[in-house]
Write a protein that holds these residues in place. Structure first.
Motif, short mmCIF file in Angstrom:
data_model
loop_
_atom_site.label_atom_id
_atom_site.label_comp_id
_atom_site.label_asym_id
_atom_site.label_seq_id
_atom_site.Cartn_x
_atom_site.Cartn_y
_atom_site.Cartn_z
N ILE A 54 0.86 -1.17 0.00
CA ILE A 54 0.00 0.00 0.00
C ILE A 54 0.90 1.23 0.00
O ILE A 54 1.84 1.32 0.77
CB ILE A 54 -0.92 0.00 1.22
CG1 ILE A 54 -1.87 -1.19 1.14
CG2 ILE A 54 -1.72 1.29 1.31
CD1 ILE A 54 -2.76 -1.35 2.34
N PHE A 55 0.60 2.18 -0.88
CA PHE A 55 1.48 3.35 -1.02
C PHE A 55 0.64 4.58 -1.34
O PHE A 55 -0.56 4.51 -1.53
CB PHE A 55 2.51 3.10 -2.12
CG PHE A 55 1.89 3.02 -3.49
CD1 PHE A 55 1.80 4.14 -4.29
CD2 PHE A 55 1.39 1.82 -3.96
CE1 PHE A 55 1.23 4.06 -5.54
CE2 PHE A 55 0.81 1.74 -5.20
CZ PHE A 55 0.73 2.86 -6.00
N GLY A 56 1.31 5.69 -1.43
CA GLY A 56 0.69 6.93 -1.86
C GLY A 56 0.40 7.89 -0.73
O GLY A 56 0.57 7.58 0.44
N THR A 57 -0.01 9.07 -1.10
CA THR A 57 -0.33 10.11 -0.13
C THR A 57 -1.82 10.39 -0.07
O THR A 57 -2.24 11.40 0.47
CB THR A 57 0.42 11.41 -0.48
OG1 THR A 57 0.04 11.81 -1.79
CG2 THR A 57 1.92 11.21 -0.41
N TYR A 58 -2.61 9.53 -0.66
CA TYR A 58 -4.05 9.71 -0.72
C TYR A 58 -4.67 9.14 0.54
O TYR A 58 -5.06 7.97 0.60
CB TYR A 58 -4.57 8.99 -1.97
CG TYR A 58 -5.95 9.39 -2.39
CD1 TYR A 58 -6.24 10.68 -2.81
CD2 TYR A 58 -6.97 8.46 -2.40
CE1 TYR A 58 -7.50 11.04 -3.22
CE2 TYR A 58 -8.24 8.82 -2.80
CZ TYR A 58 -8.50 10.10 -3.21
OH TYR A 58 -9.75 10.45 -3.61
N TYR A 59 -4.78 9.93 1.59
CA TYR A 59 -5.24 9.47 2.89
C TYR A 59 -6.70 9.86 3.10
O TYR A 59 -7.01 11.02 3.37
CB TYR A 59 -4.37 10.08 4.00
CG TYR A 59 -4.78 9.67 5.39
CD1 TYR A 59 -4.52 8.38 5.84
CD2 TYR A 59 -5.43 10.55 6.22
CE1 TYR A 59 -4.90 8.00 7.11
CE2 TYR A 59 -5.82 10.18 7.49
CZ TYR A 59 -5.55 8.91 7.93
OH TYR A 59 -5.93 8.53 9.19
N LYS A 60 -7.60 8.91 2.92
CA LYS A 60 -9.02 9.11 3.17
C LYS A 60 -9.56 7.87 3.86
O LYS A 60 -10.11 6.96 3.22
CB LYS A 60 -9.77 9.37 1.87
CG LYS A 60 -9.42 10.70 1.25
CD LYS A 60 -10.38 11.05 0.16
CE LYS A 60 -10.08 12.45 -0.35
NZ LYS A 60 -11.02 12.87 -1.36
N PRO A 61 -9.42 7.78 5.17
CA PRO A 61 -9.79 6.54 5.87
C PRO A 61 -11.29 6.22 5.81
O PRO A 61 -11.66 5.05 5.72
CB PRO A 61 -9.33 6.77 7.30
CG PRO A 61 -9.23 8.24 7.45
CD PRO A 61 -8.89 8.77 6.09
N PHE A 62 -12.16 7.21 5.84
CA PHE A 62 -13.58 6.91 5.83
C PHE A 62 -14.04 6.41 4.46
O PHE A 62 -14.98 5.61 4.39
CB PHE A 62 -14.39 8.12 6.29
CG PHE A 62 -14.17 8.43 7.74
CD1 PHE A 62 -14.65 7.59 8.71
CD2 PHE A 62 -13.45 9.54 8.12
CE1 PHE A 62 -14.43 7.85 10.05
CE2 PHE A 62 -13.22 9.82 9.44
CZ PHE A 62 -13.71 8.97 10.42
N MET A 63 -13.38 6.83 3.42
CA MET A 63 -13.69 6.29 2.10
C MET A 63 -13.29 4.82 2.03
O MET A 63 -14.03 3.99 1.51
CB MET A 63 -12.95 7.08 1.02
CG MET A 63 -13.25 6.60 -0.39
SD MET A 63 -12.32 7.49 -1.64
CE MET A 63 -10.70 6.81 -1.38
N GLN A 64 -12.16 4.48 2.59
CA GLN A 64 -11.71 3.09 2.60
C GLN A 64 -12.62 2.23 3.47
O GLN A 64 -12.91 1.08 3.14
CB GLN A 64 -10.27 3.00 3.08
CG GLN A 64 -9.66 1.64 2.88
CD GLN A 64 -8.17 1.64 3.11
OE1 GLN A 64 -7.56 2.68 3.33
NE2 GLN A 64 -7.57 0.47 3.07
#
Length: 75
Positions: A54-64
């Motif tokens: 898992i990588f990247g700077t796309y941090y959206k925990p509620f979407m996940q």
């Protein structure tokens, strides 16, 4: 009722479409989304999964978390 009919007509072309773009990296290939145990890891990492990590700077925990619940309920 008119708003519902207009909304249905507007978005009806998207009901039977396949995944596109980043949907594969965030939903289809992301193994943390495929079980309820992945909900807790949503607050620790990004949402993109590729090549076993898992990588990247796309941090959206509620979407996940939303993706995890939908995947668990509907497959």
């Amino acid at each position: 009722m008119l708003i519902v009919v207009i909304g249905f007509i507007t978005f009806s072309n998207g009901f039977f479409n396949e995944f596109i773009g980043d949907d594969y990296g965030q939903i289809v290939d992301n193994v943390t989304v495929h079980s309820l145990q992945g909900i807790f890891s949503a607050f620790e990492v990004s949402t993109f999964y590729s090549a076993g990590m898992i990588f990247g700077t796309y941090y959206k925990p509620f979407m996940q978390i939303y993706f995890t619940l939908i995947y668990t309920i509907f497959g």
